[in-house]
Design a protein around this motif. Structure first.
Motif, PDB file in Angstrom:
ATOM      1  N   ALA A 128      34.433  16.888  20.099  1.00 51.75           N
ATOM      2  CA  ALA A 128      33.171  16.410  19.533  1.00 51.75           C
ATOM      3  C   ALA A 128      32.654  15.268  20.390  1.00 51.75           C
ATOM      4  CB  ALA A 128      33.355  15.960  18.088  1.00 51.75           C
ATOM      5  N   PHE A 129      31.355  15.100  20.355  1.00 51.96           N
ATOM      6  CA  PHE A 129      30.706  14.053  21.152  1.00 51.96           C
ATOM      7  C   PHE A 129      29.630  13.415  20.296  1.00 51.96           C
ATOM      8  CE2 PHE A 129      28.058  12.293  24.559  1.00 51.96           C
ATOM      9  CZ  PHE A 129      29.029  11.775  25.406  1.00 51.96           C
ATOM     10  N   GLN A 130      29.706  12.088  20.190  1.00 52.91           N
ATOM     11  CA  GLN A 130      28.739  11.355  19.380  1.00 52.91           C
ATOM     12  C   GLN A 130      27.810  10.563  20.302  1.00 52.91           C
ATOM     13  OE1 GLN A 130      32.228  10.679  18.969  1.00 52.91           O
ATOM     14  NE2 GLN A 130      32.402  12.438  17.613  1.00 52.91           N
ATOM     15  N   LEU A 131      26.535  10.511  19.958  1.00 53.28           N
ATOM     16  CA  LEU A 131      25.581   9.771  20.788  1.00 53.28           C
ATOM     17  C   LEU A 131      24.377   9.338  19.958  1.00 53.28           C
ATOM     18  CD1 LEU A 131      23.656  12.304  23.077  1.00 53.28           C
ATOM     19  CD2 LEU A 131      25.038  12.988  21.140  1.00 53.28           C
ATOM     20  N   ASN A 132      23.701   8.301  20.446  1.00 54.61           N
ATOM     21  CA  ASN A 132      22.509   7.836  19.748  1.00 54.61           C
ATOM     22  C   ASN A 132      21.263   8.502  20.325  1.00 54.61           C
ATOM     23  OD1 ASN A 132      22.226   6.520  22.186  1.00 54.61           O
ATOM     24  ND2 ASN A 132      22.009   4.467  21.325  1.00 54.61           N
TER      25      ASN A 132
END
Length: 433
Positions: A142-146
């Motif tokens: 998973a990859f989280q970003l704004n």
């Protein structure tokens, strides 16, 4: 006459026609592959320049890496508020761009996960699974970003829709997620499933699929591909945590969110303004422990990659031009030698009333037929079988095919149009009667 001549030509010179057909087909396919490769290199170069040219990038890191200091900080009653205020200050600053992103793995209900999308697959690790509420969960990438990171890397979807600003701000029952292209055969738009995200059970809803080969420049990896990742938006949680699980969740989320990247113009005055602004944000939010690790961690990779791309492009163009000239020379040589053997045939047409222009046209029809069949074969193989190139590449190949059929007629046409050659043809024909 033209149709009868084509039949005679194909029947008598079938082997040579097949050799020309195969050679021209391979030439067009190679041309299409080269053009596609050059377009990809140019796109990569433009993409890198758009992202990094003239930019300075600093990686921000919180200063609470010592266990005792960390425990002391999270024991304070307002530490969550201070974390939120520090992130909000970074995220809303106008003097720089703030890219919050992190590849925190999640546990997803294992019903439709690709076999190569679980965490640790590339390192040869076994799939990690566990049972939660009598259901099997797998640790997935998973990859989280704004929102700023989403826009900075110009991520786009092939199906569905991108997040809007509300998806980063509103607390919803379902978190909207974007899936990498690998997931296209496993999920559909609107599908809902459960994940364990920082030890909190959360519903996620599929809202879009990223374009194939979507990538970001993350940590030391200049090409961090997202095809096998589940993308989650970094949500700004406005409400205060009411349970210990919520507190731990927001604590982990915001600590990850403040360890991001600061992007600004690469000049001394701009850098000084950025440093002063970040210090002011830290003081206003009472978050004093932070530091920068390295100046522009991607800059050296960017410059090196741009040099490699430029060299690769020049090499590809040089090889392509050499290959193109060699093939045109060989094709013309074969046709020239073939036409020398056919002078007596053209002499018959000429003495039976055909004009020299008609002979040239007959000759062009023969060559154009071979080139046309080669183009059709190239189109089928490139577009339908190899899936290389697009409509623009095929337009280039079609134009090249027309030019090739014209260029290939130059030497044979010169033979036919020379007056003394026509005279010699007549003499040769009369001498055989």
């Amino acid at each position: 006459m033209i149709l009868n001549n084509l039949k005679f030509y194909l029947r008598k010179y079938l082997f040579l026609v097949l050799v020309l057909y195969v050679q021209i087909t391979l030439f067009l396919i190679t041309f299409g592959t080269f053009v596609t490769l050059i377009k990809e290199i140019d796109f990569e170069s433009e993409d890198l320049q758009q992202i990094y040219d003239g930019k300075a990038i600093y990686q921000l890191i919180d200063g609470y890496y010592d266990a005792e200091e960390y425990q002391e900080f999270i024991s304070e009653n307002d530490y969550i508020t201070r974390l939120k205020n520090f992130y909000n200050g970074l995220n809303t600053a106008t003097e720089f761009q703030y890219l919050a992103m992190y590849d925190q793995a999640i546990m997803i209900e294992d019903t439709k996960i690709p076999s190569d999308a679980y965490h640790g697959y590339e390192r040869g690790n076994e799939k990690i699974q566990t049972t939660i509420n009598n259901k099997s969960y797998t640790v997935a990438k998973a990859f989280q970003l704004n929102n700023q990171a989403l826009n900075f890397f110009n991520l786009q979807v092939s199906e569905g829709q991108l997040w809007d600003k509300d998806d980063f701000q509103n607390e919803q029952n379902e978190i909207p997620v974007l899936l990498g292209d690998t997931y296209r055969n496993y999920y559909e738009i609107g599908d809902v499933t459960k994940i364990n995200y920082y030890n909190k059970m959360v519903n996620i809803k599929v809202v879009g699929f990223l374009n194939p080969n979507s990538k970001v420049f993350y940590q030391n990896n200049t090409e961090f591909y997202l095809d096998k990742y589940i993308l989650l938006p970094y949500i700004e949680w406005n409400s205060k945590p009411t349970t210990l699980i919520d507190e731990k969740f927001q604590q982990a989320s915001y600590f990850a969110m403040i360890n991001g990247y600061v992007v600004t113009n690469n000049d001394i005055s701009g850098n000084q303004v950025v440093m002063q602004r970040i210090e002011a944000i830290a003081q206003n939010s009472s978050f004093g422990k932070y530091s920068f690790i390295g100046l522009n961690p991607h800059f050296n990779q960017y410059r090196g990659l741009m040099t490699i791309i430029s060299e690769e492009r020049n090499l590809v163009v040089a090889i392509f031009l050499s290959f193109m000239i060699l093939n045109i020379f060989l094709i013309n040589t074969i046709l020239f030698l073939q036409q020398k053997r056919r002078l007596s045939t053209f002499a018959v047409y000429y003495m039976n009333g055909s004009t020299r222009i008609q002979l040239v046209f007959i000759q062009w029809i023969e060559i154009a037929l071979i080139v046309f069949l080669a183009y059709i074969t190239n189109y089928i193989l490139l577009n339908q079988v190899m899936m290389i190139g697009d409509i623009t590449v095929q337009i280039y190949i079609f134009i090249l095919s027309i030019l090739l059929s014209i260029i290939a007629c130059f030497l044979p046409t010169y033979q036919l149009l020379r007056n003394h050659m026509i005279t010699s043809l007549n003499n040769d024909f009369e001498g055989r009667i």
